[in-house]
Design an enzyme around this catalytic site. Structure first.
Site, PDB file in Angstrom:
ATOM      1  N   ARG A   1      10.337 -40.110  -2.158  1.00  0.00           N
ATOM      2  CA  ARG A   1      11.560 -40.920  -2.100  1.00  0.00           C
ATOM      3  C   ARG A   1      11.845 -41.600  -3.439  1.00  0.00           C
ATOM      4  O   ARG A   1      12.147 -42.775  -3.488  1.00  0.00           O
ATOM      5  CB  ARG A   1      11.429 -41.971  -0.988  1.00  0.00           C
ATOM      6  CG  ARG A   1      11.370 -41.385   0.402  1.00  0.00           C
ATOM      7  CD  ARG A   1      11.332 -42.470   1.462  1.00  0.00           C
ATOM      8  NE  ARG A   1      11.307 -41.919   2.812  1.00  0.00           N
ATOM      9  CZ  ARG A   1      10.221 -41.573   3.457  1.00  0.00           C
ATOM     10  NH1 ARG A   1       9.043 -41.728   2.865  1.00  0.00           N
ATOM     11  NH2 ARG A   1      10.267 -41.077   4.675  1.00  0.00           N
TER      12      ARG A   1
ATOM     13  N   ARG B   1      19.562 -44.088  -9.095  1.00  0.00           N
ATOM     14  CA  ARG B   1      20.813 -44.834  -8.891  1.00  0.00           C
ATOM     15  C   ARG B   1      21.832 -44.475  -9.952  1.00  0.00           C
ATOM     16  O   ARG B   1      21.522 -44.501 -11.139  1.00  0.00           O
ATOM     17  CB  ARG B   1      20.550 -46.344  -8.969  1.00  0.00           C
ATOM     18  CG  ARG B   1      19.647 -46.882  -7.880  1.00  0.00           C
ATOM     19  CD  ARG B   1      19.474 -48.367  -8.067  1.00  0.00           C
ATOM     20  NE  ARG B   1      18.514 -48.908  -7.111  1.00  0.00           N
ATOM     21  CZ  ARG B   1      17.897 -50.067  -7.267  1.00  0.00           C
ATOM     22  NH1 ARG B   1      18.129 -50.795  -8.341  1.00  0.00           N
ATOM     23  NH2 ARG B   1      17.047 -50.494  -6.356  1.00  0.00           N
TER      24      ARG B   1
ATOM     25  N   ARG C   1      -8.675 -46.682  -4.763  1.00  0.00           N
ATOM     26  CA  ARG C   1      -8.450 -46.996  -6.171  1.00  0.00           C
ATOM     27  C   ARG C   1      -8.552 -48.507  -6.310  1.00  0.00           C
ATOM     28  O   ARG C   1      -8.234 -49.260  -5.379  1.00  0.00           O
ATOM     29  CB  ARG C   1      -7.067 -46.538  -6.642  1.00  0.00           C
ATOM     30  CG  ARG C   1      -6.906 -45.040  -6.703  1.00  0.00           C
ATOM     31  CD  ARG C   1      -7.739 -44.399  -7.781  1.00  0.00           C
ATOM     32  NE  ARG C   1      -7.212 -44.668  -9.126  1.00  0.00           N
ATOM     33  CZ  ARG C   1      -7.817 -44.269 -10.247  1.00  0.00           C
ATOM     34  NH1 ARG C   1      -8.982 -43.644 -10.188  1.00  0.00           N
ATOM     35  NH2 ARG C   1      -7.286 -44.526 -11.428  1.00  0.00           N
TER      36      ARG C   1
ATOM     37  N   ARG D   1       0.069 -51.337 -17.165  1.00  0.00           N
ATOM     38  CA  ARG D   1       1.165 -52.275 -17.403  1.00  0.00           C
ATOM     39  C   ARG D   1       0.624 -53.596 -17.917  1.00  0.00           C
ATOM     40  O   ARG D   1      -0.577 -53.877 -17.836  1.00  0.00           O
ATOM     41  CB  ARG D   1       1.992 -52.501 -16.134  1.00  0.00           C
ATOM     42  CG  ARG D   1       1.241 -53.063 -14.948  1.00  0.00           C
ATOM     43  CD  ARG D   1       2.152 -53.137 -13.724  1.00  0.00           C
ATOM     44  NE  ARG D   1       1.475 -53.732 -12.566  1.00  0.00           N
ATOM     45  CZ  ARG D   1       2.056 -53.976 -11.407  1.00  0.00           C
ATOM     46  NH1 ARG D   1       3.334 -53.697 -11.237  1.00  0.00           N
ATOM     47  NH2 ARG D   1       1.379 -54.520 -10.401  1.00  0.00           N
TER      48      ARG D   1
ATOM     49  N   GLU E   1      -3.395 -54.404 -17.137  1.00  0.00           N
ATOM     50  CA  GLU E   1      -3.845 -53.884 -15.838  1.00  0.00           C
ATOM     51  C   GLU E   1      -4.391 -52.467 -16.007  1.00  0.00           C
ATOM     52  O   GLU E   1      -3.719 -51.605 -16.566  1.00  0.00           O
ATOM     53  CB  GLU E   1      -2.661 -53.900 -14.868  1.00  0.00           C
ATOM     54  CG  GLU E   1      -3.014 -53.688 -13.427  1.00  0.00           C
ATOM     55  CD  GLU E   1      -1.842 -53.995 -12.506  1.00  0.00           C
ATOM     56  OE1 GLU E   1      -1.502 -53.097 -11.710  1.00  0.00           O
ATOM     57  OE2 GLU E   1      -1.274 -55.100 -12.577  1.00  0.00           O
TER      58      GLU E   1
ATOM     59  N   TYR F   1      -1.357 -48.365   2.964  1.00  0.00           N
ATOM     60  CA  TYR F   1      -0.716 -49.218   1.965  1.00  0.00           C
ATOM     61  C   TYR F   1       0.421 -49.992   2.624  1.00  0.00           C
ATOM     62  O   TYR F   1       1.299 -49.409   3.258  1.00  0.00           O
ATOM     63  CB  TYR F   1      -0.165 -48.398   0.799  1.00  0.00           C
ATOM     64  CG  TYR F   1       0.500 -49.277  -0.224  1.00  0.00           C
ATOM     65  CD1 TYR F   1      -0.248 -49.897  -1.213  1.00  0.00           C
ATOM     66  CD2 TYR F   1       1.866 -49.531  -0.168  1.00  0.00           C
ATOM     67  CE1 TYR F   1       0.348 -50.738  -2.134  1.00  0.00           C
ATOM     68  CE2 TYR F   1       2.473 -50.372  -1.081  1.00  0.00           C
ATOM     69  CZ  TYR F   1       1.708 -50.975  -2.058  1.00  0.00           C
ATOM     70  OH  TYR F   1       2.295 -51.827  -2.965  1.00  0.00           O
TER      71      TYR F   1
ATOM     72  N   ASP G   1       3.242 -53.336   1.789  1.00  0.00           N
ATOM     73  CA  ASP G   1       3.739 -54.463   1.016  1.00  0.00           C
ATOM     74  C   ASP G   1       3.482 -55.735   1.821  1.00  0.00           C
ATOM     75  O   ASP G   1       3.064 -55.687   2.977  1.00  0.00           O
ATOM     76  CB  ASP G   1       5.237 -54.299   0.726  1.00  0.00           C
ATOM     77  CG  ASP G   1       5.503 -53.207  -0.300  1.00  0.00           C
ATOM     78  OD1 ASP G   1       4.719 -53.090  -1.260  1.00  0.00           O
ATOM     79  OD2 ASP G   1       6.492 -52.461  -0.136  1.00  0.00           O
TER      80      ASP G   1
END
Length: 374
Positions: free
Chosen positions: A176, A180, A254, A285, A310, A358, A360
């Protein structure tokens, strides 16, 4: 008779929200955590007046107004909007992929031009499949956005994240991919987004107010064999395979490590999140924490800043597990552990580790809010 209605193992968002709801329902709760602080991975440390996300950037976002209203009833959230930047060998690109990205990549200025460029590159990738479905992440990404975006913004970053070649990762990971055709750098499509004013510790403190909590407690050392004597029910948010003594084998994870330092400048990179998408930088990052809660001139009123590099690595014993590794082997093994978990009497498995999925932050809270019987 047990002293508590619930023993909750882990004080992250699942455990803390469950404790809050249970206490509201008149239940007596004990929360334990093996770390020396509460809050799990959303815990913040205050350094130089800046709330540092000790375990990586956490940005709350949701379309669920019930969840948004709930967390704001505990602590007010600010207006932070996640707009990460990608750095590929010194060149900057806006994320997620939008008209700003396409202008930076190709110099195109209209949606029609951008779509034509993507279609041209997608056509090449689809033709190379010769009628079959994409078999891996690389093939899937190429058919979605083409060669240029894949090679500069996806390939090496993903390989650093997962420690595997994109050809060895499943296609569904990137199924997905957002594209945009507008000039919109807001990473999330959700209606509600922000950071708790004063940091995530304020949210955890509000959820656990009035709840008995003990840190530095290892459930497996002190409670595993006798929790029935302590509480009627157990809420377990640790790793599901560890609960069962790895009896079916170990699940893969991980993990992430951080190099955090104070920098003697008020503004290091001008953005909270900058992804480094090439292999020439070993980190994935850099997070500049002050930008989560300081905006405009207030950035410069704080004379120093705190940054975290990171690094994504393979999990080894003794590390903190972060992300499930969704290979077929792990998915099948996790399902077997979930079957075992469903047979455990008076035990609820919650959170990312307890479910080997996983999540959020908002869906974790939503899960608890949807529990009817405390």
């Amino acid at each position: 008779m047990p002293k508590y209605d619930y023993l909750i193992v882990g004080s992250g968002l699942f455990g803390a929200t469950f404790a809050y709801k249970a206490k509201q329902s008149g239940k007596k709760v004990l929360v334990i955590d093996k770390r020396n602080h509460l809050g799990g991975n959303v815990y913040c440390e205050n350094v130089e007046g800046i709330n540092v996300h000790k375990y990586g950037a956490h940005i709350f976002h949701t379309n669920n107004k019930q969840v948004w209203d709930f967390v704001n009833s505990i602590v007010e959230f600010n207006r932070y909007t996640n707009s990460p930047v990608a750095n590929y060998k010194g060149k900057l690109f806006n994320l997620p992929f939008n008209m700003n990205t396409f202008y930076q990549m190709w110099g195109v200025t209209t949606p029609a031009e951008a779509q034509a460029k993507i279609d041209e590159q997608k056509t090449e990738a689809v033709a190379a499949l010769n009628g079959r479905d994409p078999a891996n992440l690389e093939e899937q990404a190429l058919t979605l956005v083409g060669k240029d975006i894949f090679e500069k913004l996806i390939k090496e970053y993903t390989e650093k994240q997962w420690g595997r070649n994109c050809k060895d990762l499943p296609a569904f990971i990137i199924k997905r991919l957002p594209v945009r055709m507008t000039f919109d750098n807001n990473y999330f499509n959700d209606r509600f987004q922000g950071i708790p004013i004063g940091g995530y510790n304020k949210l955890i403190e509000g959820l656990l107010a009035g709840v008995e909590c003990h840190t530095g407690i290892d459930f497996f050392v002190e409670y595993k064999d006798r929790w029935h004597d302590i509480a009627d029910k157990l809420v377990y948010t640790g790793a599901i395979d560890e609960y069962f003594g790895y009896s079916l084998g170990k699940l893969d994870w991980r993990t992430v490590s951080f190099k955090t330092r104070v920098v003697d400048t008020p503004n290091f990179q001008g953005n909270a999140v900058v992804n480094y998408t090439s292999h020439d930088k070993p980190y994935t990052r850099i997070i500049e924490h002050k930008h989560f809660e300081m905006f405009g001139q207030s950035v410069y009123e704080c004379p120093k800043t705190v940054i975290s590099e990171e690094y994504s690595t393979e999990y080894k014993d003794g590390m903190e597990p972060y992300y499930p590794v969704n290979t077929s082997r792990n998915n099948q093994l996790a399902e077997k552990y979930r079957d075992l978990a469903s047979s455990e009497k008076n035990v609820l498995f919650g959170g990312r580790l307890g479910q080997y999925k996983y999540f959020d932050m908002a869906p974790i809270i939503e899960q608890v809010l949807n529990i009817k019987d405390f």
